[in-house]
Design an enzyme around this catalytic site. Sequence first.
Site, PDB file in Angstrom:
ATOM      1  N   HIS A 152      66.605  18.566  79.467  1.00 25.80           N
ATOM      2  CA  HIS A 152      67.720  18.009  80.094  1.00 25.80           C
ATOM      3  C   HIS A 152      68.121  16.731  79.498  1.00 25.80           C
ATOM      4  O   HIS A 152      69.299  16.375  79.199  1.00 25.80           O
ATOM      5  CB  HIS A 152      67.275  17.874  81.509  1.00 25.80           C
ATOM      6  CG  HIS A 152      68.317  17.170  82.273  1.00 25.80           C
ATOM      7  ND1 HIS A 152      68.969  17.938  83.324  1.00 25.80           N
ATOM      8  CD2 HIS A 152      69.059  15.955  82.459  1.00 25.80           C
ATOM      9  CE1 HIS A 152      69.968  17.253  84.026  1.00 25.80           C
ATOM     10  NE2 HIS A 152      69.669  15.931  83.373  1.00 25.80           N
ATOM     11  N   GLU A 153      67.097  15.744  79.148  1.00 24.61           N
ATOM     12  CA  GLU A 153      67.374  14.465  78.435  1.00 24.61           C
ATOM     13  C   GLU A 153      67.910  14.724  77.217  1.00 24.61           C
ATOM     14  O   GLU A 153      68.912  13.831  76.853  1.00 24.61           O
ATOM     15  CB  GLU A 153      66.198  13.484  78.585  1.00 24.61           C
ATOM     16  CG  GLU A 153      65.686  13.114  80.094  1.00 24.61           C
ATOM     17  CD  GLU A 153      66.714  12.854  80.838  1.00 24.61           C
ATOM     18  OE1 GLU A 153      67.626  12.034  80.597  1.00 24.61           O
ATOM     19  OE2 GLU A 153      66.638  13.517  82.080  1.00 24.61           O
ATOM     20  N   HIS A 156      71.464  15.607  77.027  1.00 26.89           N
ATOM     21  CA  HIS A 156      72.414  14.303  77.121  1.00 26.89           C
ATOM     22  C   HIS A 156      72.693  13.659  75.851  1.00 26.89           C
ATOM     23  O   HIS A 156      73.840  13.134  75.633  1.00 26.89           O
ATOM     24  CB  HIS A 156      71.746  13.290  78.102  1.00 26.89           C
ATOM     25  CG  HIS A 156      71.976  13.521  79.560  1.00 26.89           C
ATOM     26  ND1 HIS A 156      72.988  13.509  80.243  1.00 26.89           N
ATOM     27  CD2 HIS A 156      70.935  13.656  80.644  1.00 26.89           C
ATOM     28  CE1 HIS A 156      73.028  13.831  81.419  1.00 26.89           C
ATOM     29  NE2 HIS A 156      71.664  13.899  81.890  1.00 26.89           N
TER      30      HIS A 156
HETATM   31 CO    CO Z   1      70.913  14.294  83.690  1.00 27.68          CO
END
Ligand code: CO
Length: 196
Positions: A152-153, A156
């Site tokens: 997830h990170e 980003h």
């Molecule tokens: Co996020």
Amino acid sequence: MRIKIAQVGEAVLRQRARQLGVDEIRSRETQQLIEWMRETMHDAPGVGLAAPQVGLGLQLAIIEDKPEYLKDMPAAAVKERERKAVPFHVIVNPKLTLQGPSDVEFFEGCLSLAGFTAVVPRVRHVKVECLDHNGKSKVIEASGWYARILQHEIDHLQGTVYIDRMYSRSFMSTENYGRHWKDKAIREVRDGLRLE
Ligand code: CO
């Protein structure tokens, strides 16, 4: 200091972030940024925060999954998610290798999509080559929920958010998630929302 978290619709969340040099990582500015991001993540609260979420196009993210966050969850849910406490750490310029198996499905949220959640398939095991808060090389091998946080990170930092990967039919308010789906097995969610 708490920094305002960018919400979807801000271009910075959709740009590819740039890498940092070792001197830049060690600089007073970056160390201060890490501390402010840490305070911001704790305050939210969240288990991960990437620099683009505080308006900076830098390949830097922080992660911490505190034991107290796990205490509030049913033991079966913790076990099913393979969720374990992860101490605070910084990842810089990460290279992600997906190691499968693919399609572990759980609800996931993001501080940049406040008030929403959706089912997102992720791989179970990953390897991440990165630099730490001192600019030192590091290899992380992770599985389960920690592997999900890393995916997830790192997304980003490439301008990707979970809505790009979610089952769109599972997108919902956190309020309705709490009301209808929180304690359901993912199989029931699949049936109830007719995913895919
Ligand atoms: Co996020």
